[in-house]
Design an enzyme around this catalytic site. Sequence first.
Site, mmCIF file in Angstrom:
data_model
loop_
_atom_site.group_PDB
_atom_site.id
_atom_site.type_symbol
_atom_site.label_atom_id
_atom_site.label_comp_id
_atom_site.label_asym_id
_atom_site.label_seq_id
_atom_site.Cartn_x
_atom_site.Cartn_y
_atom_site.Cartn_z
ATOM 1 N N ASP A 181 -3.725 -2.223 8.521
ATOM 2 C CA ASP A 181 -4.415 -1.420 7.520
ATOM 3 C C ASP A 181 -3.918 0.019 7.715
ATOM 4 O O ASP A 181 -3.426 0.366 8.790
ATOM 5 C CB ASP A 181 -5.926 -1.507 7.742
ATOM 6 C CG ASP A 181 -6.698 -0.588 6.813
ATOM 7 O OD1 ASP A 181 -6.419 -0.606 5.605
ATOM 8 O OD2 ASP A 181 -7.560 0.155 7.313
ATOM 9 N N ASP A 194 -9.660 -1.395 10.843
ATOM 10 C CA ASP A 194 -10.731 -0.601 11.455
ATOM 11 C C ASP A 194 -12.018 -1.391 11.619
ATOM 12 O O ASP A 194 -12.988 -0.891 12.175
ATOM 13 C CB ASP A 194 -10.982 0.687 10.670
ATOM 14 C CG ASP A 194 -11.463 0.424 9.246
ATOM 15 O OD1 ASP A 194 -11.819 -0.725 8.945
ATOM 16 O OD2 ASP A 194 -11.466 1.366 8.443
ATOM 17 N N ASP A 221 -12.228 -4.242 6.698
ATOM 18 C CA ASP A 221 -11.169 -5.236 6.858
ATOM 19 C C ASP A 221 -11.649 -6.541 7.466
ATOM 20 O O ASP A 221 -10.835 -7.368 7.878
ATOM 21 C CB ASP A 221 -10.048 -4.643 7.730
ATOM 22 C CG ASP A 221 -9.425 -3.415 7.092
ATOM 23 O OD1 ASP A 221 -9.105 -3.471 5.893
ATOM 24 O OD2 ASP A 221 -9.276 -2.404 7.787
#
Length: 615
Positions: A314, A505, A509
């Site tokens: 991410d 994080d 996600d």
Amino acid sequence: MSKRHKKRLTKVLIASLLFVVSFFFDGYVSVAVLCASYLVVGYDVLWGAVRKIFSGQIFDEEFLMSLATVGALLLQEYPEAAMVMILYQTGELFQGIAVGKSRKSIKELMKIKPDFATVLRDGREERVSPEEVKTGEIILVLPGEKVPLDGIIEEGKTSFDSSSLTGESLPIEAVEGEKAISGMINLESPVKIRVSGVFEESTVAKILRLVETSSAHKSQSEKFITKFSRKYTPCVFIAALLTAVVPPILLGQPFMMWVRRALVFLVVSCPCALVISVPLTFFGGIGAASKKGILIKGSNYLEALSKVEKVAFDKTGTITEGGFSVVKILPHNISEEELMETAALAESFSNHPIAVSIVKAYGNNLEKNRVQNVTNLPGNGIRAQIDGKIVLAGNKTLMSSNGVRIIDEQEIETVVYIAINGIYAGFIALTDKIKPEAKNSVKQLKSLGVKRSIMLTGDNSAVAEKIAENVCVDETYSSLLPQDKVSLALKIKGEGKGKIAFVGDGINDAPVLSCVDVGIAMGALGSDAAIEAADVVIMNDSLSAVAESIRISKKTMRIVRQNIWLSLLIKFGVMILSVLGFDNMYAAIFADVGVMIIAVLNAMRMLSAEHNKKE
């Protein structure tokens, strides 16, 4: 050294002394001293074998060792019987010390649990169990005390030691309005903290549950060893029995000679080197990772990490710091102050890094009672009703899907567009700094055998490509919704060999963390989604810990393979020699106890200071 280990060591020393003394005598006196040596060190092994026979657990190492040594006594090989039992108990002592050492790092982490909480009730201080404190109550944490529950600092300024959680030695400065995480230690001044959740929901409670259950998830290697030993032990017992009986009957050779060879075969065959060293190596790997603030939920995930060839990241909070700063405000037909206030009010109910940054940049007090009907639109933005007006704050997709025509488009930075009652009102551009270690961390992953590095982000393509270029990521996918990230991750998972890890994080996600082979959550302090969804939890924000976790896993698997092959090759070699008569009881002792000690010492390398160096 524990009391149990000291007791075993005492037995070994007494038995060894009696063994040496026996050589100063002969005849019945020597035999009596050797038998005393054997019983001192072997009584608990014999009794354990008897108990297991009556409980139906016949084929284990205690049974094989008892059978072999009692057989040696019946054959009047008294020194051999005593020496086998002395060295077996010595090997068990080494194993116990090694396991104790590997557990120590896990126990250190378990010490983060606070013993009490000082809660302020009716103007008085009450010392209670952390489980008794309710959400919203104020607790007092004095210097030197652990923070017992998660919360927000109401009064005071201090610094916290978070090393037991994150592995980071530098203290964290904290002032009013900032988070205080359970398990941290107050270093400087008294602080009052408003509790944000009960103990069961606290960070420290989640970590403790994670650590306590990590041993339940066995790796494929451990499962193989367990199945192997269950079938292997009965097989070698039958093989030893056939060795003792068949050749004398078929070949007419001396019965006692083949019984002696069968006893040597039994001593060699004990699978303790495998049964002990493989789980110990995995436990050591998990312990070594925990010292660096990396929590791995089980040895199956540690093993999976060693096979990772694709890593997807991410962007926000993972490759970048996640702390956005406003760099440009461009209103349309309203003032800059009004645009910022509207955006801050809309975003004030979100904990997304962009939302937090906008509220922080506005800086003034917000009248949240003006905001109603807030709807979070994952991957797109926020819809809210402010002073009766419908406000949209988000990306281009949100604007276009609601028929809002954007006047001024911006692609270079991360942008939040604002619309009021369906009319475009301007945009706020933000920038997010790349983590200093990001580029080097990606390079480290490639040196560890990661063939593809991929960035998945909901940001626009211009921002994504600029960041990807700076950190040397191989592939970039931008403007993704959460469900798009899941679809892409699953697609990449099915491409080629090797496992895929996703690094996020842990808040937005969670779906992707759950669907890949190994989900790695970054900066997970206080993040429910991270600890629940991820397989590996990195307690600090360091991207380099991802490479470190893979490096530890590869070293763990290398030691596991070394121990398996070392044990099997030496054991099978000596077993063949014992059947052919080219072996004796002392070689058998080495093939069993010696190999076990070597394997255990090899496994202990996982806890050595070598983890602080590159291999």
